[in-house]
Design an enzyme around this catalytic site. Sequence first.
Site, PDB file in Angstrom:
ATOM      1  N   LYS A 231       0.872  -1.187   0.000  1.00 60.30           N
ATOM      2  CA  LYS A 231       0.000   0.000   0.000  1.00 60.30           C
ATOM      3  C   LYS A 231       0.897   1.222   0.000  1.00 60.30           C
ATOM      4  CE  LYS A 231      -4.422   1.056   0.216  1.00 60.30           C
ATOM      5  NZ  LYS A 231      -5.605   0.250  -0.170  1.00 60.30           N
TER       6      LYS A 231
ATOM      7  N   ASP B 244      -7.004   4.201  -4.539  1.00 61.24           N
ATOM      8  CA  ASP B 244      -7.673   4.092  -3.234  1.00 61.24           C
ATOM      9  C   ASP B 244      -8.271   5.490  -3.008  1.00 61.24           C
ATOM     10  OD1 ASP B 244      -7.891   2.140  -0.762  1.00 61.24           O
ATOM     11  OD2 ASP B 244      -7.428   4.093   0.114  1.00 61.24           O
TER      12      ASP B 244
END
Length: 467
Positions: A140, A180
Amino acid sequence: MTGTTVTPRGAKVPPGGYIDDVINQVKAKNPAEPEFHQAVQEVLDSLRLVLKRHPEYQSARLLERIVEPERVIMFRVPWFDDQGNMQVNRGYRIEMNSAIGPYKGGLRFHPSVNLGILKFLAFEQVFKNSLTTLMMGGGKGGSDFDPKGKSDNEVMRFCQSFMSELCRHIGPDTDVPAGDIGVGGREVGFLFGQYKRLRNEFTGVLTGKGLNWGGSLIRPEATGYGCVYFAAEMLKTRKDSLDGKRCLVSGSGNVSQYTVQKLLDLGAKPITLSDSGGGIFDPDGIDREKLAWVMELKNTRRGRIREYAEHFKSASFMPSDAGLDHNPLWSIKADCAFPSATQNEINEKDAANLIKNGIKVVAEGANMPSTADATKMFLDAGILYGPAKAANAGGVATSGLEMAQNSMRLSWTREEVDKRLQGIMSSIHNTCFETAETYGTPGNLVNGANIGGFLKVANAMLDQGLV
Ligand code: NDP
Ligand code: 2IT
């Protein structure tokens, strides 16, 4: 004592002791990262059941390894705003685990981004990606850059500067970022353009790409669609369906919009949306026409959800109130809840309101939207509770399908990708459901998802030795 195991140093400890030791070490070694502690605590708590049966994970110090990122990259992102002023943000990429594939996971651009939040997201991603059945490790990244109020040119200059550093660390077989919060098609485009320019390579290094330059059909829809498919799978176990169900949806971005769309496809009635300014409640239901209006508002005009209640007279607006100990959106009576904004958006007060009003299903579109207390309350209440790493895995799963299509230099039809997505969501539900039974906690999909996701990664790590 039954279940006692022997550590590499020879000390005899009950399995619970090992897990608590690791949780305490994580807290001590990573201070001021509460979201990371919360995510680790939840997964490790589920693994108590596994460690009793599989002491080999303890001998191989699997838990100490799995909570430690393989690599953390943190960098300066300087860029010029439209006034010619220099701006500086911080960029990150957490390469958490590559046991079952290249690091894979989104990029988040939001002012709240910090190391602990990205580590929680990367940690969750490891287990989520494992559940998809595809070969993807976990990662991430992101930045504390706030795209809100920035011009397209400012966003482009930021993305180019961000990628100027990130491009050294990623690649189609190494680490494949995606979107995201705050990173959608526009940002992926700017990031991809800069990667291609610097590396002189046209590869599937990012997913969520545009349809005419390597993107997959259904990727934009996939997280929301997948979450609704997961809710339908949960309801099926009680011989029920989404037809006619009143649904609360929070957020109004990518995940929320396509959650609403699929709910309408399946005959449900979505009645709320929100953003950081507050929520709207439309008792008449958010129909296709209203959804199209929201998409234009959010994706083109980049406006605020408050405007919905000004435009559609059937709706009311509930402004965010930092002084309030609960979110009024979760006290509206409904059958299903789809939290799709951000972490910890449902606290114990919200969970109590949902349960009191007879909620049947909670399917998490956002990552870790329920606090630890709220999660426990949903489990204790025996409702159908689909935890994020299972329920929202459709997005990354379809990213995996985009990678597969890129490798083949082919693209599948919309029907083909949607069919695979449905198959994957059904398989994830089965894994969670059956694993929960196998480990003695039937119906507890939190344990099912954590254990199901863990086993594949842990066994791959055992196979690959001490790396
Ligand atoms: P978007 O940026 O498209 O939308 C985010 C939405 O959530 C906006 O409505 C935003 O409101 C709201 N929001 C974000 N942060 C906060 C906050 N701190 N407080 C209140 N509201 C907030 O993001 P996505 O729809 O892509 O992501 C939503 C959630 O889904 C996230 O938790 C993400 O991690 C998760 N997710 C996303 C996937 C994807 O494929 N995109 C896949 C799996 C999970 P505002 O505009 O006012 O900030
Ligand atoms: O949280 C997530 O799973 C995502 N933001 C999607 C990641 C991806 O690589 O598609």
